[in-house]
Write an enzyme that holds these catalytic residues in place. Structure first.
Site, PDB file in Angstrom:
ATOM      1  N   GLU A  34     -16.322 -11.354   2.667  1.00 47.59           N
ATOM      2  CA  GLU A  34     -15.203 -11.133   1.749  1.00 47.59           C
ATOM      3  C   GLU A  34     -14.681 -12.451   1.166  1.00 47.59           C
ATOM      4  OE1 GLU A  34     -11.512  -9.856   3.510  1.00 47.59           O
ATOM      5  OE2 GLU A  34     -11.098  -8.483   1.865  1.00 47.59           O
ATOM      6  N   CYS A  66      -8.326  -2.215   3.322  1.00 47.73           N
ATOM      7  CA  CYS A  66      -8.183  -3.439   4.128  1.00 47.73           C
ATOM      8  C   CYS A  66      -9.466  -3.807   4.862  1.00 47.73           C
ATOM      9  CB  CYS A  66      -7.027  -3.284   5.113  1.00 47.73           C
ATOM     10  SG  CYS A  66      -7.078  -1.739   5.990  1.00 47.73           S
ATOM     11  N   SER A  93      -7.241   1.831  -2.762  1.00 52.13           N
ATOM     12  CA  SER A  93      -6.021   1.063  -3.021  1.00 52.13           C
ATOM     13  C   SER A  93      -6.435  -0.277  -3.624  1.00 52.13           C
ATOM     14  CB  SER A  93      -5.281   0.832  -1.704  1.00 52.13           C
ATOM     15  OG  SER A  93      -4.385  -0.238  -1.838  1.00 52.13           O
ATOM     16  N   LYS A 148     -15.599  -9.811   6.894  1.00 48.89           N
ATOM     17  CA  LYS A 148     -14.556 -10.660   6.312  1.00 48.89           C
ATOM     18  C   LYS A 148     -15.098 -12.047   5.989  1.00 48.89           C
ATOM     19  CE  LYS A 148     -10.195  -8.568   7.420  1.00 48.89           C
ATOM     20  NZ  LYS A 148     -10.262  -7.364   8.225  1.00 48.89           N
ATOM     21  N   GLU A 205     -13.639 -12.568  -6.716  1.00 48.86           N
ATOM     22  CA  GLU A 205     -12.264 -12.141  -7.020  1.00 48.86           C
ATOM     23  C   GLU A 205     -11.257 -12.789  -6.067  1.00 48.86           C
ATOM     24  OE1 GLU A 205     -14.118  -8.778  -5.610  1.00 48.86           O
ATOM     25  OE2 GLU A 205     -15.403 -10.049  -6.822  1.00 48.86           O
ATOM     26  N   GLU A 234       2.265   1.661  -3.403  1.00 54.19           N
ATOM     27  CA  GLU A 234       1.222   2.146  -4.313  1.00 54.19           C
ATOM     28  C   GLU A 234       0.973   3.643  -4.105  1.00 54.19           C
ATOM     29  OE1 GLU A 234      -2.560   0.149  -3.811  1.00 54.19           O
ATOM     30  OE2 GLU A 234      -3.529   1.361  -5.375  1.00 54.19           O
ATOM     31  N   GLU A 258       0.826  -1.213   0.000  1.00 56.34           N
ATOM     32  CA  GLU A 258       0.000   0.000   0.000  1.00 56.34           C
ATOM     33  C   GLU A 258       0.861   1.265   0.000  1.00 56.34           C
ATOM     34  OE1 GLU A 258      -4.284  -0.202   1.678  1.00 56.34           O
ATOM     35  OE2 GLU A 258      -2.987   0.476   3.288  1.00 56.34           O
ATOM     36  N   CYS A 316     -11.100  -2.463  14.091  1.00 56.13           N
ATOM     37  CA  CYS A 316     -11.394  -3.897  14.246  1.00 56.13           C
ATOM     38  C   CYS A 316     -11.495  -4.332  15.705  1.00 56.13           C
ATOM     39  CB  CYS A 316     -10.336  -4.731  13.544  1.00 56.13           C
ATOM     40  SG  CYS A 316     -10.164  -4.342  11.803  1.00 56.13           S
TER      41      CYS A 316
END
Ligand code: SF4
Ligand code: SF4
Ligand code: SF4
Length: 573
Positions: free
Chosen positions: A361, A299, A319, A358, A366, A282, A279, A498
């Protein structure tokens, strides 16, 4: 602000004007029961459990919304108060699906506790009990309407998230919580953050569990099973075993997972470090090559879903890095399998996460199913209890190599501001090879929005951090209308990050209303960061090895294949 003097149960109390009776009572060490009130989340005065007698008021008043007054005398424990509360509980129980023995909230249910304390008769009122199917539409949450007591805490939590996926529907006896047009949760605008679950006082909301699949995999001798645990889980798991909020149980957590079966236990802080490497690189590329700015972190899958649904025009600002969970899944099914001669089909990957988003996710196409099961902190605690492991008596053990050692930057990922601080440590060193500072206190803490500007190697870097999706929306609107200008923005969907995720242990309101949950849990992570000799992700020897042996360098072609992803607009009504 002027002070007000009053007496509660004959005890003198002095509090600022505008304080509610409920808050004032806490200062006098008196607990008034609540079912709908929850600090920082909900305050609607609808459950009638907090009714008290107060001079100057006609009849009983709801302590959670009624303000104190000079000279007021409050009584919280009169026969009238107790009778009223008991009747309210009996009315709730009249239509409640009473399956306490097998309910996940058994012994941790606020309705159950209060019913026992007040001696409520669950059969006093013979209510009509209809059976409704469970809402199993989403891979991360189960809704059981027949256990719902219509307290509306979940609705408040969702509105606070600026999502508004759920609300009260119907009238009178038929009133229930649901989504617009009776859509299932999966069809609604829900982003999966799970804040409704941790707010719910009963067993009407829970995560969609995958514990049985994990047990099956552990028993399957054809499978090699590896677990990895997210940064914040070590700061919260102990609560499920009665340890004080903010206790870091990393060593016991590793020991307990190892005792679940023939499994290896890895540290997700390693891929938090890897995320930072990717990250930060990037970000610097975008700054140097005039790419799309500001760049947002990616994230948090709850946040990513929020952008895809509500602000798809901002997708180019996200990102392209996968979350640490999905980076770990990709790393294990490629690098780790190749290195150890394992067929990826024979590797069963379990992530332990603070988060229900998550779970969703893992199901994104993907992500190629690289994480086989994602279990919450609560589910891990249940597995440990089922296995008869005496958690608090365990010795401390260390994570397994090669994914054991992390930097302090990887650990603070679990708290709001942690990703930003970890990224600043790496980006600053990349811009100025002599940059030594590793503490960026401006981005720490639980303020809704934090901003800072740094001058590094002659460059100005403007950053912002937001926790909670309502604050994220405020940042986005500011970016869009030009009133807010930044280079890099960290967003975590859950208030506090989190450490306060939707998969964390559910604590009763008596604790949630009286401790600073987010702060205490985050402090455990910052202590661990401070004790770590390696503070910067780019200084981690494990990260060096991963790049040397597999990816070459951050943002390389191979790194893009395994560690990055793409997003798509998902416009919903
Ligand atoms: S998971 Fe989050 S977004 Fe979905 S209903 Fe619950 S609070 Fe709302
Ligand atoms: S689902 Fe839970 S939090 Fe929501 S209204 Fe029902 S009991 Fe309250
Ligand atoms: S802040 Fe953390 S726990 Fe909450 S939705 Fe995002 S990743 Fe999950």
């Amino acid at each position: 602000m002027a002070n007000v003097n009053l007496k509660i149960n004959n005890i003198p109390v002095t509090v600022p004007e505008g304080t509610t009776i409920l808050e004032a009572a806490r200062l006098a060490h008196i607990e008034i029961p609540t079912l709908c009130y929850l600090k920082d989340v909900a305050c609607v005065g609808s459950c009638r459990m907090c009714l008290v007698e107060a001079t100057g008021a006609r009849g009983l008043v709801a302590a959670c919304v009624y303000p104190v007054a000079e000279g007021m005398e409050v009584q919280t424990n009169t026969p009238k108060c107790r009778k009223s509360r008991k009747t309210s509980l009996e009315l709730l129980l009249s239509k409640h699906k009473k399956k306490c023995l097998s309910c996940e909230r058994n012994h941790n249910c606020e309705l159950q506790r209060l019913s026992a304390e007040y001696g409520a008769d669950e059969d006093r009122f013979e209510g009509e009990t209809l059976e409704h199917p469970l809402d199993l539409s989403a891979p991360y949450v189960v809704r059981d309407r027949d256990k719902c007591i219509n307290c509306n805490r979940c609705v408040a939590a969702c509105q606070k998230q600026h999502v508004g996926a759920i609300g009260p529907i119907g009238r009178g006896y038929n009133v229930h919580i649901g989504s617009a047009f009776e859509m299932s949760l999966m069809e609604s605008v829900c982003v999966g953050c799970g804040q409704c679950i941790v707010a719910c006082p009963v067993g009407a909301l829970k995560e969609r569990t995958t514990v049985d699949e994990v047990w099956d995999a552990i028993q399957n001798t054809q499978k090699k099973v590896v677990f990895f645990t997210a940064p914040s889980v070590r700061a919260t798991l102990g609560e499920a075993f009665g340890l004080p909020v903010g206790t870091n149980v990393e060593g016991k957590m590793v020991a307990a997972i190892r005792r679940l079966g023939n499994v290896e236990v890895f540290n997700m802080d390693v891929t938090a470090d890897l995320t930072i490497m990717e990250e930060a690189t990037e970000l610097l590329n975008r700054i140097q090559n005039k790419g799309t700015l500001p760049m947002f972190t990616s994230c948090c899958p709850g946040w990513v879903k929020f952008v895809e649904q509500k602000y798809p025009e901002m997708i180019p600002n996200l990102s392209t890095c996968k979350s640490p969970q999905e980076m770990f899944g990709g790393l294990l099914k490629t690098y780790y399998c190749e290195k150890n001669g394992i067929d990826p089909k024979d590797l069963y990957v379990v992530s332990v996460i603070p988060c229900t988003a998550k779970k969703y996710e893992c199901h994104r196409p993907e992500m190629n199913g690289e994480v086989d099961a994602a279990i919450t902190t609560r589910e891990l605690a249940r597995m440990i209890k089922t296995a008869g492991i005496r958690f608090t008596e365990l010795p401390d053990e260390e994570f397994d190599n090669p994914f054991a050692i992390c930097s302090g930057g990887g650990t603070i990922f679990g708290a709001t501001g942690g990703v930003m601080e970890a990224a600043l440590r790496v980006a600053a060193r990349a811009l100025d090879g002599k940059f030594e500072v590793v503490d960026f206190p401006e981005v720490r803490g639980t303020l809704p929005i934090k901003e800072a500007t740094y001058k590094i190697a002659g460059k100005t870097v403007r950053v912002a951090v937001a926790n909670g999706l309502a604050n994220a929306a405020e940042i986005i609107e500011g970016v869009k209308n030009g009133t807010r200008q930044y280079d890099f923005i960290e967003i975590m969907a859950c208030p506090g990050g989190c450490v306060n995720g939707g998969g964390q242990p559910t604590l009763p309101d008596s604790i949630r209303n009286s401790v600073e949950l987010k702060e205490l849990r985050a402090a455990a992570l910052y202590r661990s960061d401070k004790e770590n000799k390696v503070r910067r992700s780019s200084d981690s020897p494990v990260i060096d090895t991963i790049y040397a042996e597999y990816f070459g360098s951050p943002n390389s072609h191979k790194a893009h294949e395994v560690l990055h992803t793409s997003y798509k607009a998902d416009k919903r009504i």
